[in-house]
Design a protein around this motif. Structure first.
Motif, short mmCIF file in Angstrom:
data_model
loop_
_atom_site.label_atom_id
_atom_site.label_comp_id
_atom_site.label_asym_id
_atom_site.label_seq_id
_atom_site.Cartn_x
_atom_site.Cartn_y
_atom_site.Cartn_z
N PHE A 2 5.37 -14.63 -27.70
CA PHE A 2 4.96 -13.22 -28.40
C PHE A 2 6.29 -12.60 -28.49
N THR A 3 6.22 -12.03 -29.83
CA THR A 3 7.42 -11.02 -30.02
C THR A 3 7.03 -9.62 -30.36
N GLY A 4 7.81 -8.88 -29.93
CA GLY A 4 7.30 -7.33 -30.00
C GLY A 4 7.09 -6.91 -31.44
N LYS A 9 8.07 -5.86 -37.51
CA LYS A 9 8.27 -4.71 -38.40
C LYS A 9 9.61 -4.95 -39.15
N PHE A 10 10.85 -5.31 -38.45
CA PHE A 10 12.01 -5.46 -38.70
C PHE A 10 12.08 -6.59 -39.88
N GLN A 13 10.46 -5.61 -43.15
CA GLN A 13 11.30 -4.92 -43.85
C GLN A 13 12.41 -5.48 -44.68
N LEU A 14 12.87 -6.77 -43.67
CA LEU A 14 13.91 -7.52 -44.28
C LEU A 14 13.30 -8.51 -45.36
N GLY A 15 12.07 -8.99 -45.43
CA GLY A 15 11.39 -9.50 -46.47
C GLY A 15 11.52 -8.76 -47.76
N PHE A 16 10.83 -7.37 -47.55
CA PHE A 16 10.84 -6.39 -48.68
C PHE A 16 12.08 -6.32 -49.11
N VAL A 17 13.17 -6.08 -48.51
CA VAL A 17 14.61 -6.28 -49.00
C VAL A 17 14.97 -7.21 -49.81
#
Length: 70
Positions: A2-4, A9-10, A13-17
């Motif tokens: 499990f990852t928080g 979310k980070f 967002q990195l994928g969006f960038v």
């Protein structure tokens, strides 16, 4: 494992960038930058979907660890 939600979310967002960089590089006809960035994004997406390794989550954890030590 499990990852928080903050790490996921980070990673999103990195994928969006990365996607934004791909679009801008393509508009500016920077083909090498487009290919390298798209390949990196594709590799990250493949690792997440096929093997369950979230590279963005690892980057988030590393940044959080480094910033907590300061």
């Amino acid at each position: 494992k499990f990852t928080g939600s903050a790490a996921k979310k980070f990673a999103a967002q990195l994928g969006f960038v990365f996607t934004f960089i791909i679009v801008i590089a393509q508009l500016l006809q920077l083909n090498v930058v487009t290919i390298i960035t798209a390949s990196t994004l594709l590799l990250c997406a493949f690792l997440e979907s096929a093997i369950g390794i979230c590279l963005g989550c690892y980057v988030y954890s590393f940044i959080k660890t480094v910033s907590d030590k300061k």
